[in-house]
Scaffold this active site. Structure first.
Site, PDB file in Angstrom:
ATOM      1  N   CYS A 118     113.449 -20.146 -28.831  1.00 23.62           N
ATOM      2  CA  CYS A 118     114.638 -19.650 -28.143  1.00 23.62           C
ATOM      3  C   CYS A 118     114.372 -19.537 -26.646  1.00 23.62           C
ATOM      4  O   CYS A 118     113.395 -18.892 -26.233  1.00 23.62           O
ATOM      5  CB  CYS A 118     115.052 -18.288 -28.704  1.00 23.62           C
ATOM      6  SG  CYS A 118     116.457 -17.551 -27.852  1.00 23.62           S
ATOM      7  N   CYS A 124     116.133 -11.336 -24.591  1.00 24.25           N
ATOM      8  CA  CYS A 124     117.049 -10.838 -25.612  1.00 24.25           C
ATOM      9  C   CYS A 124     116.291  -9.976 -26.612  1.00 24.25           C
ATOM     10  O   CYS A 124     115.165 -10.287 -26.975  1.00 24.25           O
ATOM     11  CB  CYS A 124     117.718 -12.012 -26.329  1.00 24.25           C
ATOM     12  SG  CYS A 124     118.753 -11.554 -27.722  1.00 24.25           S
ATOM     13  N   CYS A 240     122.662 -18.916 -30.449  1.00 23.96           N
ATOM     14  CA  CYS A 240     121.619 -18.062 -31.019  1.00 23.96           C
ATOM     15  C   CYS A 240     121.045 -18.806 -32.213  1.00 23.96           C
ATOM     16  O   CYS A 240     121.786 -19.205 -33.116  1.00 23.96           O
ATOM     17  CB  CYS A 240     122.206 -16.716 -31.440  1.00 23.96           C
ATOM     18  SG  CYS A 240     121.043 -15.664 -32.339  1.00 23.96           S
ATOM     19  N   GLN A 364     126.428  -8.795 -46.889  1.00 25.33           N
ATOM     20  CA  GLN A 364     125.099  -9.164 -46.400  1.00 25.33           C
ATOM     21  C   GLN A 364     125.178 -10.391 -45.488  1.00 25.33           C
ATOM     22  O   GLN A 364     125.874 -11.356 -45.793  1.00 25.33           O
ATOM     23  CB  GLN A 364     124.165  -9.456 -47.574  1.00 25.33           C
ATOM     24  CG  GLN A 364     123.791  -8.223 -48.397  1.00 25.33           C
ATOM     25  CD  GLN A 364     122.674  -7.405 -47.768  1.00 25.33           C
ATOM     26  OE1 GLN A 364     122.286  -7.627 -46.630  1.00 25.33           O
ATOM     27  NE2 GLN A 364     122.161  -6.444 -48.516  1.00 25.33           N
ATOM     28  N   TYR A 393     126.062   3.591 -54.049  1.00 25.34           N
ATOM     29  CA  TYR A 393     126.214   2.878 -52.776  1.00 25.34           C
ATOM     30  C   TYR A 393     126.656   1.441 -53.051  1.00 25.34           C
ATOM     31  O   TYR A 393     126.076   0.477 -52.539  1.00 25.34           O
ATOM     32  CB  TYR A 393     124.904   2.866 -51.980  1.00 25.34           C
ATOM     33  CG  TYR A 393     124.273   4.214 -51.741  1.00 25.34           C
ATOM     34  CD1 TYR A 393     124.751   5.066 -50.754  1.00 25.34           C
ATOM     35  CD2 TYR A 393     123.183   4.635 -52.500  1.00 25.34           C
ATOM     36  CE1 TYR A 393     124.147   6.302 -50.521  1.00 25.34           C
ATOM     37  CE2 TYR A 393     122.577   5.867 -52.284  1.00 25.34           C
ATOM     38  CZ  TYR A 393     123.065   6.700 -51.294  1.00 25.34           C
ATOM     39  OH  TYR A 393     122.474   7.910 -51.075  1.00 25.34           O
ATOM     40  N   GLU A 414     131.075   4.552 -54.174  1.00 22.58           N
ATOM     41  CA  GLU A 414     130.907   4.298 -52.743  1.00 22.58           C
ATOM     42  C   GLU A 414     131.795   5.280 -51.988  1.00 22.58           C
ATOM     43  O   GLU A 414     132.940   5.525 -52.371  1.00 22.58           O
ATOM     44  CB  GLU A 414     131.300   2.852 -52.406  1.00 22.58           C
ATOM     45  CG  GLU A 414     131.438   2.533 -50.938  1.00 22.58           C
ATOM     46  CD  GLU A 414     130.134   2.686 -50.190  1.00 22.58           C
ATOM     47  OE1 GLU A 414     130.136   3.409 -49.171  1.00 22.58           O
ATOM     48  OE2 GLU A 414     129.121   2.098 -50.612  1.00 22.58           O
ATOM     49  N   ASP A 462     121.324   1.268 -53.515  1.00 22.82           N
ATOM     50  CA  ASP A 462     121.180   0.390 -52.351  1.00 22.82           C
ATOM     51  C   ASP A 462     121.662   1.166 -51.131  1.00 22.82           C
ATOM     52  O   ASP A 462     122.723   0.899 -50.578  1.00 22.82           O
ATOM     53  CB  ASP A 462     121.999  -0.889 -52.556  1.00 22.82           C
ATOM     54  CG  ASP A 462     121.826  -1.892 -51.420  1.00 22.82           C
ATOM     55  OD1 ASP A 462     120.954  -1.674 -50.559  1.00 22.82           O
ATOM     56  OD2 ASP A 462     122.585  -2.883 -51.378  1.00 22.82           O
ATOM     57  N   CYS A 489     116.486  -1.203 -47.354  1.00 27.40           N
ATOM     58  CA  CYS A 489     116.406  -1.918 -46.076  1.00 27.40           C
ATOM     59  C   CYS A 489     115.486  -1.202 -45.099  1.00 27.40           C
ATOM     60  O   CYS A 489     115.430  -1.563 -43.916  1.00 27.40           O
ATOM     61  CB  CYS A 489     117.803  -2.081 -45.469  1.00 27.40           C
ATOM     62  SG  CYS A 489     118.660  -0.527 -45.132  1.00 27.40           S
TER      63      CYS A 489
END
Length: 536
Positions: A118, A124, A240, A364, A393, A414, A462, A489
């Protein structure tokens, strides 16, 4: 695959635990020699001083991708350095237990160092690891998970930081579910599942728009790109390398047309100007394109002309929306969304499941790896068709609809009502009838289900980066399902929550890291826990 230098003794940690890492780091490792007299130390007792140069050994990677260096046992964070390297650095900032240094020269490079493709990589902040080979990234991400499990969760990992230290791409690690009894040494952390092509993977771009003053080499005016690392200065960019090409095209056309029509960019300091962000969404498997204009006000000048020019420039566009956000906030979306042209959703598929995606839907961003991630969650759930499953979730129902293919009944909860609307629509879209969705906090809804006689065999969670709510973990322990599948995550909150579940009578069998975000420091994981006394 080249092996990481054996001096690699550290790894990144989450934001929540950076201070702890640095405190521990003071006592770890050995550094190279300093180039200044010991008499000139600025902070009493430290082996380094500000503005002086030193040789440092890089032993790990920090949570923002910076090298973790050692000089005389003292920790220095060095942007751009890699584990196994010996580097010349200049100390820029010091605290009592760690400091920051600028990389001046690489004296001994890592075999995993590569040239970042890049052109604005150093400016960035979107990617942090392009200078590390992809195989090296996968090893680092597994190690990040291991370190957090051991340090934060105080959990025993099979082989610690040495065994299973490789990486797998694609489906090479399929079928490696290992029982806890077979892994008596501790939790098995499998090699990271990576991508065969780790570029152009993002199906969504969220690009801030701003104004740049004219200079000798720049025309100035409306710009859009990404924030420079550690700042709110926008780096204007045309492409990008981790974005799908159509997202780049959308952003470029919106910027061009906005300049032509004289639409003013938003200024976050003065709270004036109109166009705040451009959001582009792309369906990898359908080719659908959505354009969302985030504006600081309802009225868009030349709106009809803007829509016409966008449709002409982007023939595949299916939806053009406006979201209004007039708050003085860093949050991208406001509460009001309206369709300027086309449909209110676009569609995409993950495996055999079709999803409707609205402007604000959580979906996602890497559909290729999402299928890998959810496939692993489905495998860990161990469904035979007779089970009752709760998906906490559940979002727009992505995991729920995968689970419903093999479960007797799935219940999804949720707290975001819009997401549940999408989940119900996605269930109808796919003709799935053995799933029920409810709005509310999981720790409140699930006990209500229990009172109704719903007894889950498997609970899937999740959560967001902050991890599971403590009350939800207590609810899981009260419900006592045979299995818990934890999709994470954030390795630090995963480790914290696994410790709670282990203390409550569960054993963590296997953790599978999945590289959802190549060239960044982020990693997703799927963990399988079984109730003590059962087989994993």
């Amino acid at each position: 695959m080249s092996k990481m230098n054996r001096r690699r003794g550290g790894s990144g940690s989450s934001r929540n635990d950076r201070g702890q890492e640095r405190k521990q780091g003071q006592d770890a490792g050995a550094g190279a020699g300093r180039r200044e007299s010991a008499a000139s130390v600025a902070i009493e007792g430290l082996p380094v001083e500000k503005n002086s140069e030193y040789e440092a050994e890089i032993v790990g990677i920090g949570h923002e991708g910076e090298g973790v260096g050692r000089v005389g046992g003292f920790t220095l964070f060095v942007q751009g350095a890699l584990p196994g390297e010996r580097v010349l650095v200049k100390v820029m900032k010091l605290k009592k237990q760690y400091g920051y240094a600028k990389l001046l020269k690489i004296l001994e490079p890592s075999p995993d160092r590569v040239a970042a493709p890049c052109p604005i990589y150093k400016q960035c902040g979107g990617c942090q690891l392009q200078h590390l080979s992809y195989e090296g990234q996968l090893r680092f991400k597994r190690q990040l998970v291991v370190d957090n499990l051991e340090r934060i969760g105080k959990l025993k990992v099979s082989g610690g930081s040495s065994r299973l230290a490789g990486s797998d791409t694609g489906a090479e690690a399929e079928g490696k579910l290992i029982s806890r009894s077979a892994a008596s040494e501790g939790i098995v952390v499998l090699p990271t599942l990576g991508m065969s092509e780790p570029w152009r993977y993002r199906n969504k771009a969220q690009v801030p728009i701003g104004f740049e003053a004219a200079s000798a080499d720049r025309e100035g005016g409306l710009v859009g790109g990404f924030y420079a690392q550690g700042s709110h200065r926008i780096i204007d960019m045309d492409e990008c390398l981790i974005q799908q090409e159509n997202n780049d095209r959308v952003v470029a056309e919106v910027k061009r047309i906005a300049r032509e029509l004289g639409i003013r960019a938003y200024n976050e300091e003065t709270h004036k100007g109109l166009l705040r962000h451009v959001v582009a969404r792309y369906g990898f498997n359908t080719g659908d394109i959505m354009v969302v204009l985030i504006t600081n006000g309802l009225d868009i000048p030349h709106k009809d002309e803007l829509v016409g020019l966008l449709r002409a420039a982007i023939p595949d566009v299916k939806s053009i929306c406006q979201n209004v956000n007039t708050g003085r906030t860093n949050v991208i979306f406001g509460d009001q969304t309206k369709v300027l042209w086309g449909d209110d959703v676009i569609y995409d598929t993950i495996g055999d499941v079709r999803f409707a995606i609205s402007a604000r839907s959580f979906y996602q961003v890497n559909p290729v790896q999402t299928e890998v991630l959810y496939g692993k969650a489905l495998e860990f759930a161990g469904l035979s068709g007779e089970e009752t499953v709760i998906d906490a979730y559940c979002g727009i129902g992505t995991i729920s609809l995968f689970l419903a293919q093999r479960a007797r009944q799935v219940y999804g909860v949720e707290i975001v009502s819009e997401a549940i609307d999408d989940a119900r629509r996605n269930a109808v879209l796919n003709g799935v009838r053995n799933v029920q969705f409810e709005v509310g906090a999981a720790e409140e809804v699930i006990p209500a289900w229990k009172r109704q006689g719903i007894a889950p065999d498997v609970i899937v969670v999740d959560p967001p980066r902050k991890g599971c709510d403590a009350a939800l973990l207590e609810t899981i322990l009260e419900m006592r399902p045979d299995r818990v599948v934890y999709v994470s995550c954030n390795p630090s909150t995963l480790a914290r929550d696994l410790r709670v579940l282990e203390d409550g009578g569960y054993s963590t069998v296997t953790v599978q890291p999945v590289d959802m975000f190549p060239h960044t420091v982020h990693v997703e994981s799927v963990a399988l826990l079984v109730k003590d006394g059962t087989v994993g």
